[in-house]
Design a protein around this motif. Structure first.
Motif, mmCIF file in Angstrom:
data_model
loop_
_atom_site.group_PDB
_atom_site.id
_atom_site.type_symbol
_atom_site.label_atom_id
_atom_site.label_comp_id
_atom_site.label_asym_id
_atom_site.label_seq_id
_atom_site.Cartn_x
_atom_site.Cartn_y
_atom_site.Cartn_z
ATOM 1 N N THR A 155 0.813 -1.215 0.000
ATOM 2 C CA THR A 155 0.000 0.000 0.000
ATOM 3 C C THR A 155 0.846 1.265 0.000
ATOM 4 O O THR A 155 0.370 2.330 -0.410
ATOM 5 C CB THR A 155 -0.922 0.005 1.227
ATOM 6 N N GLY A 173 -14.293 -0.650 -6.729
ATOM 7 C CA GLY A 173 -13.961 0.467 -5.853
ATOM 8 C C GLY A 173 -14.215 1.834 -6.446
ATOM 9 O O GLY A 173 -15.245 2.080 -7.079
ATOM 10 N N GLY A 207 -5.729 3.111 5.285
ATOM 11 C CA GLY A 207 -6.131 1.778 4.877
ATOM 12 C C GLY A 207 -6.911 1.074 5.968
ATOM 13 O O GLY A 207 -6.787 1.395 7.154
ATOM 14 N N TYR A 216 -11.209 -8.111 2.336
ATOM 15 C CA TYR A 216 -10.714 -6.961 1.593
ATOM 16 C C TYR A 216 -9.541 -6.320 2.332
ATOM 17 O O TYR A 216 -9.527 -6.254 3.571
ATOM 18 C CB TYR A 216 -11.785 -5.864 1.493
ATOM 19 N N ILE A 263 -8.309 -2.563 1.774
ATOM 20 C CA ILE A 263 -8.634 -1.336 1.049
ATOM 21 C C ILE A 263 -7.715 -0.235 1.555
ATOM 22 O O ILE A 263 -7.645 0.020 2.758
ATOM 23 C CB ILE A 263 -10.104 -0.961 1.252
ATOM 24 N N ASP A 302 -5.469 2.565 -4.232
ATOM 25 C CA ASP A 302 -6.352 3.340 -5.112
ATOM 26 C C ASP A 302 -5.556 4.335 -5.959
ATOM 27 O O ASP A 302 -5.804 4.484 -7.165
ATOM 28 C CB ASP A 302 -7.395 4.087 -4.278
ATOM 29 N N SER A 342 -8.457 -2.763 -5.003
ATOM 30 C CA SER A 342 -8.233 -3.279 -3.656
ATOM 31 C C SER A 342 -7.899 -4.755 -3.727
ATOM 32 O O SER A 342 -8.260 -5.438 -4.690
ATOM 33 C CB SER A 342 -9.483 -3.069 -2.787
#
Length: 552
Positions: free
Chosen positions: A284, A401, A416, A459, A461, A466, A495
């Motif tokens: 991430t 997403g 996140g 998930y 996320i 993104d 994601s």
């Protein structure tokens, strides 16, 4: 034959002369269990069994399944980071993280096996007995269990008796709990019982970033039971219960970390410390940092947010969500013949759970979109970054997403969270017969059938994922000449998603035991089981839609 409750009996002392004149005999509890599918004293059962009645549960402060590890030998319990639990006996439990895995310990309610029980949430109330059987239980229970079995028996309605109870609690953090039951006779042969519990508590973990308190509780459960005894030989017990929770507690608690400055491991394994994970050790943070001049600004580094030394204080900017519900129905029909007892068991469960939390319990450094995006990639800028902040996806059924318009907000840091959710429904039927001969030989034989279906998602996320999903295609199309990529295109699965679209189980089994009394103090037991399990699983993992050409 109704399951008898725990009774008290006098245990005589072997050497009577050791008692002084007028001394009272000691009173001990003789626990009657159905460990071998027949009512027996726990001392006479040749199985390692620990049983608790309602008074024992309260006196030993056993309020949940997790509390069992403090009172029963060889038992341990841990909440997994996903939707599962690991209730282990003698080290055998559920270490495997997979929808299609089988638990090493079978969990039963009124002898009905529950594949995905709500162990993490359940509060004991109006319970007749909880029995823990250690060791393999494949020849006595419908669903095989290699490590052992737990059987919770709820209190059945009692014919010919009107009664009930109400209990209340109040404590710090505005803890309030109300529990009660009412038993109503319906003529001489039928009775009904209604029981319930509600529990609320404020959070006791402070989030220093927002000042809010998390880890609160808000849950309730209701149970209705009906007993019918149309003849002296026949008993019918029907139980239906519903449970619901909507809290802000987390699946996993505060984490400790010795930060790895190299970014290889994230946390070093040499010691525990009140530090946080190196963000560049995580996908991430690593992926958006590789976008060079188009990466978030200022450049991402090993910025550590504060990790308070107080174990009841955390630093996170995402309020946890914990929602769960369960509908459970069990039916038991028992009939006593002259030399046999016959029992039929049926059960149905429909349950779901959803949990969201900041999985690292930290707050990302303040960043903003690269200012070059506005001029070089105007479509991408106008679509996702016009507000000057970093958007983050919301969970969506198709997994696209923010690319598909499913936005979870916009902020000025790389944030996140993860989400674990599951839905399960199951139905089972079991029938067994036990002999009651006067001679040396007896037997027990049963048949079992179960159908179950599970839907499961996990998930991860993060705004860093993104950001990369919408900026990289523009960079690759413009500067790397990647065919088909250009400003305005994006990866449609921004994601990480691990999704079990369907896990189906169909199980059938024949099982039983034969007993031969060789001597008054010696009995031979032989058991046999035949099981056929058919499993079908449809699962998939998503993270972007094409190769990421960074050499890793």
């Amino acid at each position: 034959m109704p399951r008898p409750a725990i009774r008290r009996s006098l245990i005589a002392v072997a050497v009577a002369t050791a008692l002084p004149p007028g001394a009272a005999l000691a009173q001990l509890e003789e626990i009657i269990v159905t460990a071998q599918k027949r009512a027996e004293s726990a001392q006479d059962v040749p199985i390692a069994v620990t049983a608790f009645d309602a008074s024992a549960l309260k006196s030993q402060q056993i309020a949940t399944f997790g509390d069992m590890r403090f009172a029963a030998p060889n038992v341990s319990y841990a909440k997994g980071n996903f939707s599962s639990n690991n209730f282990a006996i003698r080290g055998i439990g559920t270490a495997l993280v997979a929808a299609g895995s089988d638990d090493g310990v079978g969990i039963h309610v009124n002898e009905v096996p529950i594949l995905f029980p709500r162990l993490f949430e359940t509060e004991y109330y109006d319970v007749e007995q909880v029995a823990i059987l250690r060791g393999p239980q494949g020849t006595l229970f419908g669903r095989n269990a290699t490590g052992g079995a737990v059987n919770m028996i709820t209190k059945s309605a009692e014919t010919g008796m009107l009664g009930g109870y109400v209990e209340g609690q109040y404590g710090n953090y505005e803890h309030t709990q109300l529990e009660g039951a009412l038993n109503v006779p319906l003529g001489e042969q039928f009775a009904a019982r209604i029981a319930g519990i509600t529990l609320k508590r404020d959070g006791y973990t402070e989030t220093i970033h927002t000042g809010d308190d998390v880890d609160d509780r808000d849950q309730s459960s209701a149970r209705a039971s009906v007993r019918g005894a149309p003849t002296d030989e026949t008993t019918l017990d029907l139980m239906a219960s519903y449970f619901e929770e909507d809290s802000s507690r987390t699946r996993s608690q505060k984490q400790m970390c010795h930060n790895d400055p190299s970014g290889v491991l994230g946390c070093l394994p040499d010691r525990l410390a009140f530090e946080t994970v190196n963000p560049l050790a995580q996908l991430t943070g690593l992926l958006p940092s590789r976008l060079s001049a188009f990466a978030p600004t200022p450049a991402l580094a090993n910025d550590q947010s504060e990790n308070p030394r107080d174990m009841r204080k955390v630093n996170m900017d995402f309020t946890p969500v914990y929602e769960a519900d369960e509908t459970l129905v069990t039916l038991r029909v028992e009939h006593e013949f002259e030399r046999y007892s016959f029992v039929a068991l049926a059960g149905y469960q429909d349950t779901s759970v959803l949990s969201q939390q900041d999985y690292n319990n930290n707050v990302g450094a303040t960043v903003s979109p690269s200012p070059l995006l506005r001029s070089v990639f105007p479509i991408t800028w106008a679509t996702y970054f016009a507000d000057g902040c970093l958007p983050i996806s919301a969970p969506s059924a198709n997994g696209n997403g923010i690319v598909g318009g499913h936005s979870g907000g916009c902020n000025d840091s790389l944030d996140g969270y993860d989400q674990s959710n599951q839905e399960t429904d199951q139905a089972s039927f079991e029938a067994h017969v036990a002999s009651n001969y006067d001679g040396q030989f007896n037997f027990f034989a049963g048949a079992f059938y179960m159908e179950a279906e599970t839907f499961n998602e996990y998930y991860v996320i993060a705004s860093g994922l993104d950001y990369f999903s919408v900026v990289y295609p523009a960079v690759a199309g413009t500067f790397l000449g990647t065919p088909g990529l250009r400003d305005g295109l994006a990866y449609t699965s921004p994601s990480y998603i691990n999704r079990v679209n369907s896990y189906e189980l169909e199980s059938s089994a024949l099982f039983g035991e034969v007993y031969y009394q060789l001597r008054d103090d010696l009995k031979l037991t032989l058991g046999l089981r035949y099981t056929v399990d058919e499993k079908n699983i449809d699962d998939v993992q998503y993270l972007y839609n094409s190769f990421v050409p960074f050499g890793f």
